[in-house]
Design a protein around this motif. Sequence first.
Motif, PDB file in Angstrom:
ATOM      1  N   LEU A  57       0.831  -1.216   0.000  1.00 53.54           N
ATOM      2  CA  LEU A  57       0.000   0.000   0.000  1.00 53.54           C
ATOM      3  C   LEU A  57       0.868   1.268   0.000  1.00 53.54           C
ATOM      4  N   ALA A  59       2.256   3.121  -2.286  1.00 51.34           N
ATOM      5  CA  ALA A  59       1.851   4.190  -3.211  1.00 51.34           C
ATOM      6  C   ALA A  59       0.642   4.945  -2.675  1.00 51.34           C
ATOM      7  N   GLU A  60      -0.302   4.216  -2.083  1.00 48.25           N
ATOM      8  CA  GLU A  60      -1.494   4.855  -1.515  1.00 48.25           C
ATOM      9  C   GLU A  60      -1.138   5.707  -0.299  1.00 48.25           C
ATOM     10  N   PHE A  61      -0.192   5.203   0.520  1.00 47.51           N
ATOM     11  CA  PHE A  61       0.265   5.997   1.658  1.00 47.51           C
ATOM     12  C   PHE A  61       0.958   7.266   1.155  1.00 47.51           C
ATOM     13  N   ALA A  63       0.421   8.827  -1.630  1.00 46.26           N
ATOM     14  CA  ALA A  63      -0.618   9.712  -2.160  1.00 46.26           C
ATOM     15  C   ALA A  63      -1.339  10.442  -1.026  1.00 46.26           C
ATOM     16  N   ALA A  64      -1.351   9.839   0.151  1.00 53.46           N
ATOM     17  CA  ALA A  64      -1.972  10.460   1.331  1.00 53.46           C
ATOM     18  C   ALA A  64      -0.942  11.281   2.120  1.00 53.46           C
ATOM     19  N   ALA A 147      -4.417  -1.749   5.724  1.00 48.87           N
ATOM     20  CA  ALA A 147      -5.516  -1.052   5.033  1.00 48.87           C
ATOM     21  C   ALA A 147      -6.271  -0.139   6.002  1.00 48.87           C
ATOM     22  N   LEU A 150      -4.116   2.893   6.554  1.00 44.74           N
ATOM     23  CA  LEU A 150      -4.180   3.744   5.360  1.00 44.74           C
ATOM     24  C   LEU A 150      -5.444   4.586   5.376  1.00 44.74           C
ATOM     25  N   LYS A 151      -6.573   3.970   5.688  1.00 46.63           N
ATOM     26  CA  LYS A 151      -7.858   4.683   5.739  1.00 46.63           C
ATOM     27  C   LYS A 151      -7.767   5.847   6.730  1.00 46.63           C
ATOM     28  N   GLN A 154      -5.633   8.633   5.310  1.00 51.56           N
ATOM     29  CA  GLN A 154      -6.369   9.372   4.277  1.00 51.56           C
ATOM     30  C   GLN A 154      -7.381  10.323   4.901  1.00 51.56           C
TER      31      GLN A 154
END
Length: 157
Positions: A57, A59-61, A63-64, A147, A150-151, A154
Amino acid sequence: MSSFPEVGAKAPAFSLTRDGGGTVSLKDFKGRKLVVYFYPKADTPGCTKEAIAFNGLKAEFAAADTDILGVSADAVKAQDKFRDKYSLGFALGSDPDKAMLEAYGVWVEKSMYGRKYMGIERATVLIGRDGKVAKTWPKVKVDGHAAEVLKAAQELG
């Protein structure tokens, strides 16, 4: 011995030797969000599963606007081996003297088969851009944890 940090408290400062031999400090992340996850031992089944989940995750982190730091008491050499074996793309801090682990309240008495010993409690702390603890996860269960963190990162904005 310190207790696990409370939400809203200033995150305890730290400076650790990291994989690759450099250092990593709380001040390095000033103005960014930081996930600090504590794990008992590199390259064990639960710790590997957790590291792979956070790495997946990454990349998602990013992006956040959130960095990831894994911390254990393992020597840097063990951290390097762990990073390379699983192509981990985030910093791994080494705390063999347990100063940070104690400051964050994760160096605790554990028990297995009736034997008591000191060890690292699997736990995670999300630190906000202001350097304060935004959310905590004491006594983490690995499945779905990355996950969930990450939520929260975000939603922290």
